[in-house]
Design a protein around this motif. Structure first.
Motif: not given
Length: 420
Positions: A73-77, A269-274
């Protein structure tokens, strides 16, 4: 006197320490093939290794499954404007992001909240998308369960604009493909009675299922142009989302995107968001590995106890070996070989049992989707986890034999012969 290596039929030979260790491990008295102490010690190692592998597979599976579904659902960036006013030249920004090395695709999007009204009402998270570009960035098009994602690009003047709903959201609204719903967005024209919400009727052209309850129960996709009309803010997008070739190198790609866009733009980025979610998974995996790994420690204690009993019972045998020329080092090697054999055999059998259990249980344990976001427990065993456990278990068992082996090697020959 020196001890020689035993010769076998195949022509190979074993040191006498291994031969005697094997005799102590394997007994044939009263119909028993393996000694009870050795069997209990090996069983503890087998169960410890198997349970530890299953526990690590559960944690890895949960993390991998949630990560895959979230990234569906979410983008990588995600790129945003520091002014928080959105993008007016969103096509140009998307092209510049897509032209950055390691970026696979980029698309403009517009997010807004709405009240959806069908046969029933529900809150919805709207995402205005470019249908052509969106399929290259997210997995909505690949997760359609009804209708066609391409119909988002097929609006006409005579029909209501299209909308694609999550399965659970469609169920909450009581609608399916072909039905129509009304979307109401706050922030409309001011009247003597306050601000009236903007609303518009949409036709449901498809349903998707990402496998994450939060998304399936609240998300709806509409064309970007229709999302812009609902907001009344003109021709702009709130974000530009991108997909990268290697999602684990997204931080390096983010730095390149920031440099390409220059000041005035930020990126997530997806790492920082999760970070919180995946950090919690990592801590749980480490804690689970430590606590479950204590089972192997208990098995090691069984080996220590068994070795001490063996040393006590074989005191006279040890004294005879020493008097015949065996060195302290040989006696230590004799008892340490027993622990090594138990550890290697137990780890091998435990690894086989654990892998078999993982393959048998994978996807067969059902769990409530609204609580855990997925419908079944996934089991994923990483080769690194299998190798680590398979190596550490024999090492722990081998280390457990050091004290009994040193105790056996320190026996005084004359005292040992006199006491038996």
């Amino acid at each position: 006197m020196k001890f020689s290596k035993g010769r076998f039929r195949g022509g190979f030979s074993l040191p006498f320490e291994l031969q005697i260790a094997a005799r102590y491990l394997m007994v044939r008295q009263r119909g028993m093939f393996i000694s009870v102490i050795s069997a209990i010690s090996a069983l503890g190692v087998v169960l410890g290794v198997a349970i530890l592998l299953v526990a690590l597979a559960i944690m890895t599976g949960f993390q991998g499954e949630l990560r895959a579904r979230i990234l569906g659902a979410l983008s990588h960036l995600t790129v945003y404007s520091n002014s928080m006013d959105g993008f007016e030249d969103y096509d140009g920004i998307a092209d510049r992001v897509a032209g950055t090395p390691e970026v696979a695709a980029a698309t403009p999007v517009l997010y807004l909240n709405a009240l959806a009204t069908g046969r029933r009402d529900a809150l919805a998270r709207l995402k205005g998308v470019d249908p052509v570009r969106e399929r290259e960035v997210s997995e909505f098009a690949a997760r359609m369960t009804a209708g066609d994602f391409a119909d988002l690009d097929g609006a006409s003047q005579d029909q209501p604009p299209p909308v694609v709903l999550g399965e659970e959201l469609a169920l909450a609204l009581g609608v399916t493909v072909g039905d129509s719903i009304r979307l109401l967005v706050p922030g409309g024209a001011l009247t003597p009675f306050g601000a009236l919400p903007r609303s518009r009727r949409f036709e449901v052209v498809g349903l998707f299922r990402l496998g994450l309850y939060d998304y399936d129960s609240s998300w709806a996709l509409i064309p970007l142009s229709d999302a812009q009309r609902l907001t009344g803010r003109g021709d702009e997008a709130s974000h530009v989302e991108a997909r990268v070739h290697d999602m684990f190198r997204v931080r390096e790609v983010e730095a390149g995107v920031r440099e390409a866009l220059g000041p005035g733009y930020g990126a997530l980025n997806w790492i920082d968001m999760n970070t919180t979610l995946f950090s919690a998974f990592w801590l749980e995996k480490v804690a689970t590995g430590i606590f479950v790994g204590l089972i192997i420690g208990v098995a090691a204690l069984n080996i220590v106890a068994g070795q001490i009993v063996t040393v006590t019972e074989k005191t006279r045998d040890i004294a005879i070996l020493r008097s015949m020329g065996a060195t302290r080092r040989s006696v230590m090697a004799l008892f340490m070989a027993q622990g090594a054999v138990i550890g290697i055999v137990g780890a091998a059998l435990g690894a086989g049992l654990g892998v078999a259990a993982i393959q048998l249980l994978d996807g067969r344990i059902r769990i409530p989707e609204d609580v855990y976001q997925i419908t079944a427990v996934p089991f994923t065993l990483l080769p690194a986890d299998l190798a680590l456990v398979s190596v550490l278990a024999p090492i722990v068992c081998f280390a457990a034999t050091i004290y009994p082996a040193r105790r056996a090697a320190s026996l005084v020959v004359t005292e040992a012969l006199r006491t038996r």
